[in-house]
Write an enzyme that holds these catalytic residues in place. Structure first.
Site, PDB file in Angstrom:
ATOM      1  N   ASP A  48      43.074  43.407  33.006  1.00  0.00           N
ATOM      2  CA  ASP A  48      42.369  44.565  32.454  1.00  0.00           C
ATOM      3  C   ASP A  48      40.922  44.518  32.951  1.00  0.00           C
ATOM      4  O   ASP A  48      40.664  43.951  34.010  1.00  0.00           O
ATOM      5  CB  ASP A  48      42.489  44.560  30.917  1.00  0.00           C
ATOM      6  N   HIS A  55      40.579  45.726  36.269  1.00  0.00           N
ATOM      7  CA  HIS A  55      40.262  47.159  36.185  1.00  0.00           C
ATOM      8  C   HIS A  55      38.779  47.439  36.398  1.00  0.00           C
ATOM      9  O   HIS A  55      38.304  48.526  36.107  1.00  0.00           O
ATOM     10  CB  HIS A  55      40.747  47.729  34.844  1.00  0.00           C
TER      11      HIS A  55
END
Ligand SMILES: *[C@@H]1O[C@H](CO)[C@@H](O)[C@H](O)[C@H]1NC(C)=O
Ligand SMILES: *[C@@H]1O[C@H](CO)[C@@H](O)[C@H](O)[C@H]1NC(C)=O
Length: 404
Positions: A219, A242
């Site tokens: 993430d 991310h």
């Protein structure tokens, strides 16, 4: 006379050493308090005993964790009845979470500090053993939410230096409600497909600095939540993951804003985003302002520069309203490298609150060794110097054009 002098000298030295030894660091070795470095014996109580003793001392204290693997369950180190404003936890070993993820999976956090002041964590590895929980989550079964590996809540003057965090069940490190925290030389790793394993999440905090760290997760490498101000991020190698994200913001109506954030001299390799601002499409009085993204290198990043005010990652139950979050004064300066998608620069801003005061300066992002594209919705600002792909920010002439 000579004997009087030597007596006084002796007395002085004795007094000196007596006091200096009192003032010296008191040391608590967790093995002396019952911890076992075998990775199997639950050593939680030894850590809590060391904390209680360190807190009872008025002198700077060190809790020492020698090499080895120490199994510990969910543990809270509370500051309410702690009298010691200088506790160092020096770790030469590895703390391992219970192998059954259910043991800590619903406790919110694994290692938690609450209302502490002047705590330093130096060295060491935290192994959250999240693999089986991610598999459960990825299979769509009903699983525990997972625990954040290391969390500081409502704390001041925190230092984390040279810590590794691997395979967290959920967020690796959380700084929430804190002021003055310094995170240096961190190594944070989980596989690129591990759900919700953000590297470092900061929210409701001021004066947080994150330096010289390597972060690769499933993430965000760093995520920046509501109520963050005066955040400095420098020299981060991010990927997989991310990217570095402000948000998600604007899920609730009443929300503190994000301001004065600097992200500089960092690289993003194979990540989903480079630098991102994301807000839900819902009413909110939140905001983002005074942000500088500077000296960044993108290597094959899907969205190197992105503002997304329609954030809805699962594409179901999306709010489908208009974001109330006001985004202004964001500067992108000296950003180079390659985009993995054609649109390298993307501003999808709110119809109700267009992005304002966006600045692009010396940006050169390519796609497949050729030109990339930019895309703007409700985005206002200006550009300086070379900007590729061309700026699509609206309504403001560039200085270069004005000079002509
Ligand atoms: C912005 O934050 C930095 C630390 O990241 C701090 O040094 C600076 O004083 C802050 N600026 C303002 C205007 O508060
Ligand atoms: C932009 O970057 C690419 C790749 O590094 C480089 O080949 C190109 O010359 C740069 N464009 C300009 C106008 O400097």
């Amino acid at each position: 006379m000579a004997s009087l002098v030597s007596f006084l000298a002796f007395h002085f030295l004795f007094t000196f050493f007596h006091y200096s030894s009192l003032a010296a660091n008191v040391n608590y070795n967790i093995q002396n308090l019952g911890a076992k470095p075998d990775g199997k014996t639950d050593s939680t109580e030894a850590f809590l005993r060391a904390w209680t003793s360190a807190c009872a001392s008025k002198h700077p204290a060190t809790i020492y964790v020698p090499p080895g693997r120490y199994l510990i369950g969910a543990a809270t180190f509370a500051g309410e009845s702690c009298n010691n404003p200088a506790i160092t936890i020096r770790i030469d070993g590895t703390l391992v979470a219970p192998s059954n993820y259910n043991v800590i999976g619903n406790s919110g956090n694994w290692v938690k500090f609450e209302r502490v002041t002047g705590v330093s964590v130096i060295g060491g590895t935290l192994d959250g053993r999240g693999t089986k929980l991610w598999a459960c989550k990825n299979s769509g079964r009903n699983c525990p939410k997972g625990a954040t590996t290391l969390a500081f809540y409502n704390s001041n003057n925190i230092m984390i230096n040279g810590l590794s965090s691997i395979n967290s069940q959920k967020f690796h490190i959380l700084i929430d409600g804190c002021s003055n925290a310094k995170l240096v030389g961190m190594k944070v790793f989980a596989p690129g497909n591990s759900p919700n394993t953000d590297g470092i999440h900061v929210e409701k905090s001021t004066g947080v600095t994150i330096l010289n760290s390597k972060i690769g997760t499933g993430d965000d490498c760093v995520s920046i939540g509501p109520g963050t101000s005066n955040l400095w991020i420098e020299n981060i190698a991010c990927g997989p993951g991310h990217g570095i994200s402000i948000g998600s913001l604007g899920w609730v109506l009443q929300e503190p804003g994000v301001q004065n954030v600097t992200v500089k001299s960092s690289s993003f390799t194979g990540t989903q985003n480079g630098v991102r601002v994301k807000t839900w499409a819902r009413p909110s009085n939140g905001f983002v302002k005074y942000v500088l993204f500077q000296h960044l290198v993108m290597v094959n990043v899907q969205n190197p520069i992105i503002v997304d005010q329609n954030y809805c990652p699962d594409h179901h139950n999306c709010p489908n309203q208009v974001s109330g979050v006001k985004i202004s004064d964001i500067t992108y300066q000296d950003i180079h490298g390659s985009s993995a998608t054609e649109i390298a620069t993307k501003f999808v801003c709110s119809k109700q609150n267009p992005c304002n005061g966006i600045t692009l300066e010396d940006v050169n992002l390519t796609y497949k060794n050729g030109p990339a594209k930019s895309s703007c919705i409700n985005a206002f600002g200006k550009f300086f110097g070379l900007v590729l792909p061309n700026s699509c920010l609206r309504n403001i002439l560039s200085l270069a054009k004005r000079r002509k």
